[in-house]
Write an enzyme that holds these catalytic residues in place. Structure first.
Site, mmCIF file in Angstrom:
data_model
loop_
_atom_site.group_PDB
_atom_site.id
_atom_site.type_symbol
_atom_site.label_atom_id
_atom_site.label_comp_id
_atom_site.label_asym_id
_atom_site.label_seq_id
_atom_site.Cartn_x
_atom_site.Cartn_y
_atom_site.Cartn_z
ATOM 1 N N SER A 133 21.363 24.471 24.840
ATOM 2 C CA SER A 133 22.689 25.547 23.753
ATOM 3 C C SER A 133 21.949 26.957 24.211
ATOM 4 C CB SER A 133 22.507 25.045 22.514
ATOM 5 O OG SER A 133 23.454 26.246 21.526
ATOM 6 N N GLY A 176 20.794 30.506 23.158
ATOM 7 C CA GLY A 176 21.290 31.658 22.170
ATOM 8 C C GLY A 176 20.971 32.364 22.472
ATOM 9 N N THR A 177 22.190 33.134 23.040
ATOM 10 C CA THR A 177 22.016 35.216 24.185
ATOM 11 C C THR A 177 22.096 35.822 22.687
ATOM 12 O OG1 THR A 177 24.420 34.296 23.931
ATOM 13 C CG2 THR A 177 23.272 33.843 25.890
ATOM 14 N N ASN A 178 21.940 35.676 21.599
ATOM 15 C CA ASN A 178 21.137 36.691 20.610
ATOM 16 C C ASN A 178 18.994 37.173 21.289
ATOM 17 O OD1 ASN A 178 23.993 36.590 19.998
ATOM 18 N ND2 ASN A 178 23.336 35.694 17.681
ATOM 19 N N ASP A 179 19.269 35.484 20.554
ATOM 20 C CA ASP A 179 17.205 36.486 21.252
ATOM 21 C C ASP A 179 16.915 36.261 22.534
ATOM 22 O OD1 ASP A 179 16.162 36.051 18.936
ATOM 23 O OD2 ASP A 179 16.453 33.853 18.505
ATOM 24 N N MET A 194 38.264 62.005 38.827
ATOM 25 C CA MET A 194 38.362 62.498 40.255
ATOM 26 C C MET A 194 39.574 64.085 39.905
ATOM 27 S SD MET A 194 38.668 60.643 43.461
ATOM 28 C CE MET A 194 39.681 59.462 42.999
ATOM 29 N N ARG A 237 47.462 65.000 43.482
ATOM 30 C CA ARG A 237 46.150 64.201 42.618
ATOM 31 C C ARG A 237 45.745 63.191 43.833
ATOM 32 N NH1 ARG A 237 51.268 64.399 39.531
ATOM 33 N NH2 ARG A 237 51.089 64.067 37.492
ATOM 34 N N LYS A 296 48.185 55.075 42.782
ATOM 35 C CA LYS A 296 49.025 55.748 42.679
ATOM 36 C C LYS A 296 49.825 55.792 43.358
ATOM 37 C CE LYS A 296 48.436 58.969 39.742
ATOM 38 N NZ LYS A 296 49.336 59.129 39.065
ATOM 39 N N GLY A 352 39.546 59.404 35.059
ATOM 40 C CA GLY A 352 39.231 60.545 34.434
ATOM 41 C C GLY A 352 38.053 61.526 35.521
ATOM 42 N N ARG A 394 54.483 51.976 33.448
ATOM 43 C CA ARG A 394 53.243 51.670 33.872
ATOM 44 C C ARG A 394 53.287 50.527 32.892
ATOM 45 N NH1 ARG A 394 49.388 56.047 31.315
ATOM 46 N NH2 ARG A 394 50.718 56.935 29.563
ATOM 47 N N ARG A 435 20.993 23.192 14.125
ATOM 48 C CA ARG A 435 19.067 23.591 14.131
ATOM 49 C C ARG A 435 18.877 23.856 13.175
ATOM 50 N NH1 ARG A 435 19.814 30.019 15.491
ATOM 51 N NH2 ARG A 435 18.983 29.948 13.358
ATOM 52 N N HIS A 474 21.862 42.093 9.678
ATOM 53 C CA HIS A 474 22.456 41.195 8.363
ATOM 54 C C HIS A 474 23.687 41.338 7.904
ATOM 55 C CE1 HIS A 474 22.062 38.746 5.811
ATOM 56 N NE2 HIS A 474 21.586 37.773 5.936
ATOM 57 N N TYR A 520 30.606 24.204 27.293
ATOM 58 C CA TYR A 520 31.139 24.666 26.006
ATOM 59 C C TYR A 520 30.915 25.606 24.991
ATOM 60 C CZ TYR A 520 27.190 23.389 22.774
ATOM 61 O OH TYR A 520 26.302 23.393 22.380
ATOM 62 N N CYS A 576 25.718 29.186 21.499
ATOM 63 C CA CYS A 576 26.056 29.816 20.691
ATOM 64 C C CYS A 576 24.995 30.931 19.803
ATOM 65 C CB CYS A 576 25.489 28.041 19.330
ATOM 66 S SG CYS A 576 23.614 28.911 19.814
#
Lengths: 908, 908
Positions: B798, B800-803, B110, B99, B28, B108, B372, B652, B490, B885, B865
């Protein structure tokens, strides 16, 4: 090739190799050479080196045969001389065996050919020599079959397909109308040889080789080829054995114990394999083959006179009959016996361990066919190790290494009386879930168990499967028998924790709770009927089979003391009750590594208050219920701290999902509604809302303590309140408060803050204080991965390798039965990772977390408290990665102590 | 202290600091200095440096006040001169704001104090000056409250407790019988000030400070103190901001827009925030405070005449009325307007982005209070970026960085007509599970959905929750509305995959399947009634609200082309149907990263054959059923390969637990029994035996293919058979066969062997062949940990970042609703790890696996994926760790392309 020398001969007390040439000659070859060198007569022969195996795959078959030819012929001539017979000779034939033998033992992976040198003419000569046509023809047909399968590739690659030779045997037996191979007569065996050879001709287009040298080269090459067969490659991969090690080939003269009354064969032990007593013993048969001793067709005779007398007494045979029909070798062949006894002593002294030996006497000449360290019972293992230590044969460290830790289990639990067991009727077999023997009257639920036990009856609790509600019943039962559930089912885990005998997953049981009956193997048993179970074998017996308690003798105590002298890892126990804590202390535990608080909630009033807490609608409702629980918890902790006076006790805060505590049956739900003054619908809906799709990955562990901080507050008060109470009584309690299922630093930090604040409030109220530590379970992969962050706040780590294994593999312990057996069969997995810690995956996380944790907090105390804490290979891993302690169920404490010592000695 | 200088002044076009002194002056302070330097009038003031903050905590309050005193007094005198007023003066008072302002934005965290300098006497002078007693008293009471809370510590630390000042206000309102603060009159406000001061005296024991300098020092120290308050510490920890950075303190003159008719206040934008058009616009009010513009009590007027005319037309206001009552600033204050317009252009040119500005005109003098970068819609974001690029204001790379990838979502889905939406009745609000707008007739199950859709009706499918059996219905519906289930339920996951609008977890819905009714907010809706849902906000509307399709304009296309120019990561799509594949290609996907085969099994005959396969008793039974499935699968793959001609398609193999496919209702089980010619009991028992305690960790993924290799064989045949068929037609298919849920090398190796053997058999049969790759999902922690082993066999990974997230955290996506919201609230977690990839834990595994994998196979292709493949911060992580990818649902492809480009530009 480092060595120009390709063939090493042995025989007649001479050998070109020795025991320390294992890498070049393989284990078997080096050992055969060694036995020669120390003056033990073994059938002469020679070893083709492991380096030739590499040469074989480099230069090809023909070239290598060419290179070997003159060496092999020379070596074989030496064997002929020593055996006074001739390879391929019709009148006085020398037969040989051809065996593989790699640097590391690869049992069953490669092929063996016996009786090589037989052909249609040699057969006749051998019959003349042995005067035993059936033996000779049987040897011949076996040789053709073995050679056909192994060398000529007759064995189908598809395991499911039938061996063509076996098919022929079946056909011949069918035609003859007999069932057993032994019922075939000489003519049948002759016929088999003819048919076998025809089959070879039909399938390979070539005649079966009649020339002995052709047979020999075929066999040698086949052994080399077997080094590269599929199962050997897979085995090496699993065991990390490099292909370059290669296999040696051992060619050795065959000897026969069935050449008349100056021939014999037998097995013997340098000490008693059952008790460990230092007594030479064994069995033999005159004019017999090795197979006959074990086949049970003839009654084998004892080697020593002393043994023979003892045997006659047990078998109720008169001295007259014994001396005439079953004389000992000591009596019947005193000269040979003397030689045998001297040699067994020599072998034991040489190998410095109890020997299990096979020998053959061929026409008055003693040959050792094999010697190896003998298998033995747990009791024998301990006794032999201590005896040999006292006899100055081995060092303290060697004595410690001599005992397989798991074998100690046999010594710690009650066992069946052997005589009683012989007469017992086996009903079925389940899983050997928790070792020991138990006998009692059948009860079908926890309430009945309590009632019968109160009356002073011994009971065995029989359930389809168990749940936490059965705990009280399991506690008073002699043993637990279930129809469902694997080695890590609730029944199995809890029983092992209690050191109580359990057979689980006995699928043949048909249990009817309503009528209180159990059907199995045609029997219908009622409540109150006797049943006996063997948790060490999984066998279930009809009626009462007498049991006897384990006794821990001086040898055991000495061994344990020795173990502690050499180990670095401390051994704690997993114990939830004062009784378990006391048992574990007796077994040498130096603290509690895991005290689960949830088991305390399942009795009487406690479960009611717990349910009120869980089902309360408001924070105030929960607090009110927790106030009721507090005094119970505090009393529980006081008992445990007292039993573990002066030793650290790690208390894990509430861990399981809340739905494990609430009633799922309508009747109980209605009762609870009444007690709580709410509607049944309210209770039912609350219970349903607690249902989870994957409870293992749900709202449990510190996720509870963070969403319901009042639970953490109550438990902290109970733990530290108990310790303060004891302090007043002069009893030193060392509490370590453990947060379960941490995955995120802030998750732990928030719990730690609540614990410390609650503690300070309590200390101020009581105007007294006590030291305590706050740490965490590491059982979520993410906790291990971010252990450096978590260690900035946590004072200790305890690896919960049960859950860590579940999440690292993505396996639910409750659901693996559908694929784990197949995975073990297919060798996708070497071990059940819930039994033996998976070093590559789970172990990597344990090591990573320990290193990361100590990188920010060098004095971070690290231990393990999963089931693996009592499994020797896992204990070794814990030693290697530098943990401070392992914690296991009370009855595994001695095993862990021994395993810890062995790990320290092996990894110095 | 690097600098001896502690205080930096600014005002009247001069400043001691500048924009590049952010570290010393905070964000600021540096910006206030910068605006002065470029000639934008801001109320004068001064900044106390961040280094003083450190000094404060080192040397303590008193010493620092002493060190600052003369500098602050000097700086304040400068402000007095520039503002022509005096701090603490009764007649011509200068008021200031105090300020915080750190180097990094900590919104928020301070505290701020406004109107400092007021006291009982100054109030009188200010009333004379402003002629607005209500405003002055309201300012005064606000100041006392703010100062009391922040500086005097009146605010309770317990969040749940009530602020004592708020309690007083409530009491006064109650006495007066009013509800709103704005209903309080001057006397009431006076009374409040008195009561507030009493409260301060009562609680702190001290009088409220009347002296302006006392107030100032108190406020300065309070700002420093707030740097160490608990939430600021926690925030810094979460964001990795070091405590040593410190905060600066900004003291600035207050200016007032309500000092008569030559005063005004307003907000303005340098371009249109909704459309992105390059038009200056905004609103203002004469003789008003900033609050009044947004409060909606007075109708704000437009800044420009053009805007005013447009506004009048929309609001149906006559030109006469407009010109007299609502003139634009351009008309009413032409001089000031001219200055404002020049300055807004200057600011936009300086900051090179659309500006959102606040200004106040005090007695004819224009002051900028803030500027801003303006918030804007997705459409505006794209247009402004492209316009500024064309206007030469920014570079291509900057243009790419200017668009928030997630905002593109707004452009891709249908939206509600704005006018129609204004009149719509909101029934309830659920989770914004899958963006877009949908309107249609209510149906309650998949069958009805199909029937109505066949008739040409547009339907919205309403379910308590969805299961795979609902897929066909979801496919034909305009949108999906569910009563249960979170962002990753789901319904949500499938809908996002389909690019279909979905609102999930709308808990207020009471759905009655039997009667086909839906009750909500007092309405009872029947099947066939219209309903509208907004998947971008979660809102559910009564009746039909008109929607319109998204249009992708030239700016969008240009942006996407630019993105591809700069990105390294390729973007593929997750698609299970030709339709999805085509959609994704249209959006720029260059392949399929995840083609799930299980979705194909849920239609008509396929599900029947699938069920027969699962419930068959024998291998032969399974093979027979699989033979029925093969042609369907092959046809499915043909369609997908064709849609993705020339691009790689990762297929798969079967992944979900088998019980997902079997019927759980008795009726269906009976039907199936009849079809299969077995008993109902048999079917029921088989279905029950498939039940799992934790299906997520159960018998699924390649555990199926390894225990039922015939499934892998069939799928391989179908995949490669389809590719061979297409080859004949001249269509290039590039299949990549992917093994799911690998955890162990041998698990993969066994599947790979089956695939390769099946392929060779097929190629031989067809006398043709095709190239294909075999790789694996990495979704089990152990697979990541042992990736070097697995890469010895696998040609691609690949993630599988969900599992992987489920198992790394130990969270079941279906069960996190019970604690995740609390964890986000408590900041234990910064984000839902299923939405934003957890870099520390899950990301560590992704990086480790990529590195380990490439250490043995340098050309290993790695992609992701999971759902994260379309989330910008996760895409950036994928770029950083060097993946090849990302793969995401079709509608997120443009988002991923843009995120990939930004990641490449940011991490060059």
């Amino acid at each position: 090739m480092n060595n120009e020398k390709r063939v090493y001969t042995f025989g007649n007390g001479k050998a070109e190799g020795s025991a320390d040439m294992r890498n070049l000659l393989g284990g078997k070859g080096a050992n055969l050479a060694e036995m020669n060198l120390i003056g033990v007569p073994v059938p002469p022969g020679f070893t083709i080196t492991t380096e030739v195996c590499n040469e074989y795959f480099e230069k090809g078959k023909e070239r290598v045969v060419e290179l070997l030819k003159s060496d092999v012929e020379k070596a074989l001539a030496n064997v002929e001389t020593l055996m006074n017979s001739k390879f391929g000779d019709i009148d006085n034939p020398l037969l040989v065996s051809v065996r593989s033998g790699a640097r590391a033992s690869m049992p069953g992976m490669m092929d063996t050919i016996l009786n090589l040198g037989l052909n249609d003419k040699v057969v006749e000569g051998l019959i003349r020599k042995t005067n035993n046509p059936r033996f000779v023809w049987d040897s011949y047909r076996r040789f053709v079959q073995m050679y056909g399968d192994v060398v000529l590739g007759m064995k189908p690659t598809d395991k499911a397909a039938i061996d063509p030779f076996e098919a022929i045997i079946e056909k011949v037996k069918e035609e003859k109308g007999v069932k057993l191979d032994t019922e075939l007569e000489v003519e049948d065996l002759q016929k088999l040889v003819t048919l076998f050879k025809q089959a070879v001709k039909n399938q390979t287009g070539k005649d079966f080789p009649e020339d002995a040298y052709d047979q020999l080269w075929g066999a040698i090459c086949a052994v080399f080829d077997s080094w590269m067969n599929e199962r050997a490659i897979l085995y090496r991969k699993m065991e990390g054995i490099p292909a370059e090690w290669g296999t040696a080939v051992n060619v050795q003269a065959m000897v026969f114990g069935n050449m008349g009354n100056t021939s014999a064969t037998g097995v013997c032990f340098s000490r008693d394999a059952a008790t460990g007593e230092d007594i030479f013993n064994g069995e033999y048969l005159i004019n017999a083959q090795g197979e006959d001793v074990v086949a049970g067709i003839r009654t084998p005779q004892q080697i020593t006179k002393e043994g023979s007398l003892r045997w006659a007494k047990l078998a109720d045979v008169s001295e007259e009959e014994r001396a005439s029909k079953y004389p000992s070798m000591e009596e019947a062949m005193p000269e040979i016996y003397k030689e045998l006894d001297e040699l067994q002593t020599k072998l034991e002294n040489h190998y410095r361990d109890m020997q299990d030996m096979e020998f053959t006497v061929q026409e008055g000449k003693l040959w050792f066919l094999q010697t190896r360290n003998g298998k033995r019972t747990g009791a024998a293992m301990v006794k032999i190790a201590m005896d040999m230590l006292h006899q100055g044969m081995i060092t303290e460290q060697e004595a410690v290494l001599r005992v397989e830790p798991n074998k100690l289990d046999e010594l710690l639990h009650p066992i069946f009386d052997k005589a009683a067991l012989k007469k017992a009727v086996v009903l079925t077999k389940g899983l050997a879930a928790s070792p020991g023997a138990a006998c009692g009257k059948i009860v079908f639920n926890a309430e009945d168990a309590a009632i019968w036990a109160d009356r002073g009856e011994k009971v065995v609790m029989v359930r389809i499967e168990t749940s936490p509600e059965d705990l009280a019943g399991m506690a008073v039962a002699q043993g637990i028998l279930t129809a469902r559930g694997g080695m890590t089912s609730h029944a199995a885990v809890v029983a092992r924790g209690m050191g109580k005998c359990c057979v689980s997953g006995a699928g043949a049981l048909v249990i009817d709770y309503a009528n209180k009956t159990l059907k199995v193997a045609g029997h219908t048993l009622k409540e109150g009927d006797f049943i006996s179970i063997n948790g060490s074998t999984g066998e279930v017996y009809l009626g009462a089979v007498a049991t006897k308690d384990a006794e821990l003798d001086a040898d055991f105590t000495e061994l344990m003391n020795l173990a502690d002298k050499y180990s670095r890892l401390k051994v704690r126990t997993n114990a939830d009750t004062p009784h378990d804590a006391e048992t574990a202390r007796k077994f040498g535990a130096v603290g509690i590594g895991l005290c689960r608080t949830e088991h305390m909630f399942f009795e009487g009033e406690k479960i009611k208050a717990m349910r009120e807490m869980i089902l309360a609608e408001t924070l105030e409702g929960r607090r009110a219920a927790l106030r009721k629980i507090l005094p119970y918890q505090q009393a529980d902790f006081k008992g445990i701290f007292k039993a573990m006076e002066g030793c650290p006790v790690t208390v894990r805060l509430l861990d399981p999902p809340l739905h494990e505590f609430v009633p799922h049956e309508e009747k109980e739900q209605r009762e609870l509604a009444e007690i709580m003054g709410v509607t049944f619908d309210y209770i039912r809906n609350r219970v349903n809302s607690l249902h989870e799709a994957n409870p293992m990955l749900g709202h449990r562990g510190c996720r509870l303590g963070n969403t319901y901080p009042e639970i953490t507050e109550m438990q902290t008060k109970a733990i530290l309140g108990a310790a303060l109470d004891l302090k007043k009584e002069g009893v030193v309690a060392i509490p370590e408060i453990m947060v379960p299922l941490t995955g995120i630093l802030y998750e732990f930090a928030n719990q730690e803050k609540i614990i410390r604040e609650t503690a300070e409030k309590l200390f101020a109220e009581r105007n007294d204080r006590i030291d305590f530590k706050v740490g965490t379970m590491i059982e979520i992969p993410r906790a291990a991965l971010t252990a450096n962050r978590i260690a900035s706040k946590a004072e200790f780590f305890s690896f919960g390798t049960n859950d860590l294994t579940q999440m690292t593999f993505g396996y639910s312990r409750d659901d693996i039965a559908s694929f784990l057996p197949a995975y073990l069969d297919m060798k996708i997995l070497k071990n059940d990772p819930f039994q033996v810690l998976d070093r590559n995956g789970v172990g990597q996380l344990v090591q990573m977390a320990t290193e990361k944790g100590r990188s920010v907090r060098p004095d971070l105390k690290c231990g393990i408290c999963g089931e693996h804490g009592g499994e020797p290979s896992s204990v070794e891993f814990c030693h290697i990665v530098g943990l401070d302690y392992v914690s296991c169920s009370p009855f595994r404490v001695p095993i862990a102590r021994l395993a810890a010592a062995q790990a320290a000695i092996r990894n110095k």
